[in-house]
Design a protein around this motif. Structure first.
Motif, PDB file in Angstrom:
ATOM      1  N   SER A 116       0.848  -1.188   0.000  1.00  0.00           N
ATOM      2  CA  SER A 116       0.000   0.000   0.000  1.00  0.00           C
ATOM      3  C   SER A 116       0.882   1.235   0.000  1.00  0.00           C
ATOM      4  O   SER A 116       1.679   1.426   0.918  1.00  0.00           O
ATOM      5  CB  SER A 116      -0.889   0.016   1.248  1.00  0.00           C
ATOM      6  OG  SER A 116      -1.748  -1.091   1.226  1.00  0.00           O
ATOM      7  N   GLY A 117       0.730   2.048  -1.023  1.00  0.00           N
ATOM      8  CA  GLY A 117       1.503   3.283  -1.118  1.00  0.00           C
ATOM      9  C   GLY A 117       2.927   3.034  -1.573  1.00  0.00           C
ATOM     10  O   GLY A 117       3.343   1.904  -1.827  1.00  0.00           O
ATOM     11  N   GLY A 118       3.675   4.123  -1.706  1.00  0.00           N
ATOM     12  CA  GLY A 118       5.083   4.017  -2.099  1.00  0.00           C
ATOM     13  C   GLY A 118       5.256   3.867  -3.595  1.00  0.00           C
ATOM     14  O   GLY A 118       4.331   4.082  -4.384  1.00  0.00           O
ATOM     15  N   LEU A 119       6.480   3.476  -3.964  1.00  0.00           N
ATOM     16  CA  LEU A 119       6.839   3.431  -5.382  1.00  0.00           C
ATOM     17  C   LEU A 119       7.248   2.011  -5.763  1.00  0.00           C
ATOM     18  O   LEU A 119       8.055   1.389  -5.078  1.00  0.00           O
ATOM     19  CB  LEU A 119       7.986   4.417  -5.615  1.00  0.00           C
ATOM     20  CG  LEU A 119       8.494   4.575  -7.041  1.00  0.00           C
ATOM     21  CD1 LEU A 119       8.932   6.021  -7.288  1.00  0.00           C
ATOM     22  CD2 LEU A 119       9.668   3.650  -7.309  1.00  0.00           C
ATOM     23  N   LEU A 120       6.639   1.514  -6.825  1.00  0.00           N
ATOM     24  CA  LEU A 120       6.952   0.173  -7.331  1.00  0.00           C
ATOM     25  C   LEU A 120       7.882   0.317  -8.531  1.00  0.00           C
ATOM     26  O   LEU A 120       7.569   1.044  -9.482  1.00  0.00           O
ATOM     27  CB  LEU A 120       5.659  -0.530  -7.756  1.00  0.00           C
ATOM     28  CG  LEU A 120       5.792  -1.793  -8.608  1.00  0.00           C
ATOM     29  CD1 LEU A 120       6.481  -2.924  -7.856  1.00  0.00           C
ATOM     30  CD2 LEU A 120       4.404  -2.266  -9.068  1.00  0.00           C
ATOM     31  N   ILE A 121       9.036  -0.354  -8.462  1.00  0.00           N
ATOM     32  CA  ILE A 121       9.942  -0.389  -9.626  1.00  0.00           C
ATOM     33  C   ILE A 121       9.752  -1.744 -10.294  1.00  0.00           C
ATOM     34  O   ILE A 121      10.040  -2.784  -9.693  1.00  0.00           O
ATOM     35  CB  ILE A 121      11.413  -0.211  -9.212  1.00  0.00           C
ATOM     36  CG1 ILE A 121      11.603   1.103  -8.454  1.00  0.00           C
ATOM     37  CG2 ILE A 121      12.315  -0.253 -10.440  1.00  0.00           C
ATOM     38  CD1 ILE A 121      13.023   1.327  -7.936  1.00  0.00           C
ATOM     39  N   ASP A 122       9.233  -1.729 -11.503  1.00  0.00           N
ATOM     40  CA  ASP A 122       8.976  -2.964 -12.248  1.00  0.00           C
ATOM     41  C   ASP A 122      10.153  -3.195 -13.204  1.00  0.00           C
ATOM     42  O   ASP A 122      10.454  -2.369 -14.061  1.00  0.00           O
ATOM     43  CB  ASP A 122       7.662  -2.794 -13.031  1.00  0.00           C
ATOM     44  CG  ASP A 122       7.268  -4.060 -13.771  1.00  0.00           C
ATOM     45  OD1 ASP A 122       8.103  -4.986 -13.886  1.00  0.00           O
ATOM     46  OD2 ASP A 122       6.115  -4.128 -14.254  1.00  0.00           O
ATOM     47  N   LEU A 123      10.803  -4.369 -13.017  1.00  0.00           N
ATOM     48  CA  LEU A 123      12.023  -4.658 -13.793  1.00  0.00           C
ATOM     49  C   LEU A 123      11.754  -5.460 -15.052  1.00  0.00           C
ATOM     50  O   LEU A 123      12.692  -5.956 -15.671  1.00  0.00           O
ATOM     51  CB  LEU A 123      13.007  -5.441 -12.910  1.00  0.00           C
ATOM     52  CG  LEU A 123      13.457  -4.774 -11.620  1.00  0.00           C
ATOM     53  CD1 LEU A 123      14.434  -5.691 -10.861  1.00  0.00           C
ATOM     54  CD2 LEU A 123      14.116  -3.427 -11.886  1.00  0.00           C
ATOM     55  N   GLN A 124      10.499  -5.641 -15.454  1.00  0.00           N
ATOM     56  CA  GLN A 124      10.202  -6.605 -16.519  1.00  0.00           C
ATOM     57  C   GLN A 124      10.957  -6.358 -17.820  1.00  0.00           C
ATOM     58  O   GLN A 124      11.114  -7.279 -18.629  1.00  0.00           O
ATOM     59  CB  GLN A 124       8.702  -6.679 -16.789  1.00  0.00           C
ATOM     60  CG  GLN A 124       8.089  -5.424 -17.350  1.00  0.00           C
ATOM     61  CD  GLN A 124       6.633  -5.682 -17.750  1.00  0.00           C
ATOM     62  OE1 GLN A 124       6.359  -6.432 -18.664  1.00  0.00           O
ATOM     63  NE2 GLN A 124       5.698  -5.054 -17.051  1.00  0.00           N
ATOM     64  N   ASP A 125      11.434  -5.121 -18.039  1.00  0.00           N
ATOM     65  CA  ASP A 125      12.168  -4.852 -19.286  1.00  0.00           C
ATOM     66  C   ASP A 125      13.685  -5.016 -19.140  1.00  0.00           C
ATOM     67  O   ASP A 125      14.418  -4.850 -20.113  1.00  0.00           O
ATOM     68  CB  ASP A 125      11.848  -3.440 -19.787  1.00  0.00           C
ATOM     69  CG  ASP A 125      10.379  -3.326 -20.167  1.00  0.00           C
ATOM     70  OD1 ASP A 125       9.828  -4.315 -20.709  1.00  0.00           O
ATOM     71  OD2 ASP A 125       9.770  -2.279 -19.903  1.00  0.00           O
ATOM     72  N   LEU A 126      14.146  -5.334 -17.941  1.00  0.00           N
ATOM     73  CA  LEU A 126      15.594  -5.581 -17.763  1.00  0.00           C
ATOM     74  C   LEU A 126      15.832  -7.064 -18.022  1.00  0.00           C
ATOM     75  O   LEU A 126      15.917  -7.881 -17.116  1.00  0.00           O
ATOM     76  CB  LEU A 126      16.054  -5.191 -16.351  1.00  0.00           C
ATOM     77  CG  LEU A 126      16.547  -3.756 -16.187  1.00  0.00           C
ATOM     78  CD1 LEU A 126      15.464  -2.771 -16.490  1.00  0.00           C
ATOM     79  CD2 LEU A 126      17.082  -3.531 -14.788  1.00  0.00           C
ATOM     80  N   THR A 127      15.939  -7.397 -19.289  1.00  0.00           N
ATOM     81  CA  THR A 127      15.887  -8.793 -19.670  1.00  0.00           C
ATOM     82  C   THR A 127      17.076  -9.183 -20.546  1.00  0.00           C
ATOM     83  O   THR A 127      17.725  -8.321 -21.130  1.00  0.00           O
ATOM     84  CB  THR A 127      14.540  -9.058 -20.387  1.00  0.00           C
ATOM     85  OG1 THR A 127      14.474 -10.436 -20.712  1.00  0.00           O
ATOM     86  CG2 THR A 127      14.380  -8.246 -21.641  1.00  0.00           C
ATOM     87  N   GLY A 128      17.378 -10.476 -20.583  1.00  0.00           N
ATOM     88  CA  GLY A 128      18.371 -11.017 -21.524  1.00  0.00           C
ATOM     89  C   GLY A 128      19.771 -11.156 -20.946  1.00  0.00           C
ATOM     90  O   GLY A 128      20.076 -10.700 -19.842  1.00  0.00           O
TER      91      GLY A 128
END
Ligand SMILES: Cc1cc2nc3c(=O)[nH]c(=O)nc-3n(C[C@H](O)[C@H](O)[C@H](O)COP(=O)(O)OP(=O)(O)OC[C@H]3O[C@@H](n4cnc5c(N)ncnc54)[C@H](O)[C@@H]3O)c2cc1C
Length: 254
Positions: free
Chosen positions: A82-94
């Motif tokens: 709840s709240g805060g900042l989500l860093i989504d790494l899905q594009d840091l690939t390979g």
């Protein structure tokens, strides 16, 4: 730093609560579709390490807690808070590199077990990935990494030579036995509690075995205690290269 500053400094997307794509961004790649009713304030879908640094710096300046989403496979949904900042790494690939002669490789966090073996096996190399083909490396290592061939190769995390990570201060650093060893120690088992964002894993590779054989046997639930006792007894006698597991699962279709 304002949200507009963050949007300007990121190559990836920055999506705030209330934006039309917010729900999709907050739930991206969650394997467990029992989705809890909690959401961050902002989602940064990082395109590269610089975006991770920018996101952490922004969160720090604005007093926001940070959570990281790797492959999204953790059943307990620790990446939805709840709240805060989500860093989504899905594009840091390979893969970043493979050095077949030195048996080393560097990967970004979002590479699946299947894709790791697909890249290495034709070179006569292998790595103790997890068992399920679609699970990504990201959080697997942080949990220790229950691997293929573990009694010969060790756990996944035991086969890391170094990691690269962004610290809570927003610094991109490398950690190994000799550089920032505390971070390296913690990353190999801290699980959801790790206090950095891992952007690269440096792998120690192995020769591809000539064969790995697996077999599965089903027994009725009532027989589980007897099967458990039998497995416990033979576990001390079988070759150390045999991985024995007992699971309670739904019966396959008749
Ligand atoms: C079908 C299935 C099969 C599985 N098989 C295996 C197996 O064979 N062996 C095994 O060991 N495990 C296995 N797991 C468990 C899996 O490894 C863990 O659930 C792991 O946490 C998943 O990592 P993730 O990055 O996909 O998950 P996420 O849900 O994205 O993240 C899990 C936690 O790790 C943190 N995290 C993820 N990536 C990073 C990063 N780069 N930097 C900092 N923090 C990060 C997240 O913040 C979160 O707290 C399996 C899970 C499933 C669903």
């Amino acid at each position: 730093m304002t949200l507009d500053n963050l949007r300007r400094s990121c190559r990836g997307s920055v999506i705030a609560a209330g934006d039309p794509q917010f729900r999709e961004a907050a739930h991206a790649n969650l394997w467990n579709r029992l989705i809890p009713d909690r959401a961050p304030d902002v989602v940064v879908r990082a395109a590269d390490e610089d975006d991770v640094v920018a996101a952490v710096t922004f969160a720090r300046a604005n007093g926001l807690k940070v959570v990281v989403r790797g492959g999204g496979h953790n059943w307990c949904q620790p990446t939805l808070r709840s709240g805060g900042l989500l860093i989504d790494l899905q594009d840091l690939t390979g893969f970043v590199s493979i050095d077949a002669a030195q048996r080393r490789a560097v990967i970004r966090p979002i590479v699946s077990n299947r894709d790791i073996q697909r890249a290495l096996n034709p070179l006569g190399l292998a790595f103790p990935t997890g068992h399920c083909p679609q699970v990504k490396a990201s959080g697997y290592f942080l949990g220790g990494g229950m691997a293929w061939n573990p009694t010969v190769w060790g756990l996944g995390a035991e086969n890391l030579e170094a990691i690269e990570l962004v610290t809570a201060q927003g610094a991109l650093i490398r950690a190994s036995q000799t550089e920032n060893p505390d971070f390296f120690w913690a990353a190999r088992g801290a699980g959801p509690g790790f206090f950095g964002v891992v952007t690269r894993y440096h792998l120690k590779l192995h020769a591809l075995p000539r064969a790995i054989h697996g077999s599965t046997h089903y027994y009725r639930l009532a027989e589980a205690p007897a099967v458990g006792r039998w497995l416990g007894a033979i576990a001390r006698e079988v070759s150390p290269s045999v991985e024995l597991s007992q699971f309670l699962v739904q019966a396959p279709p008749a």
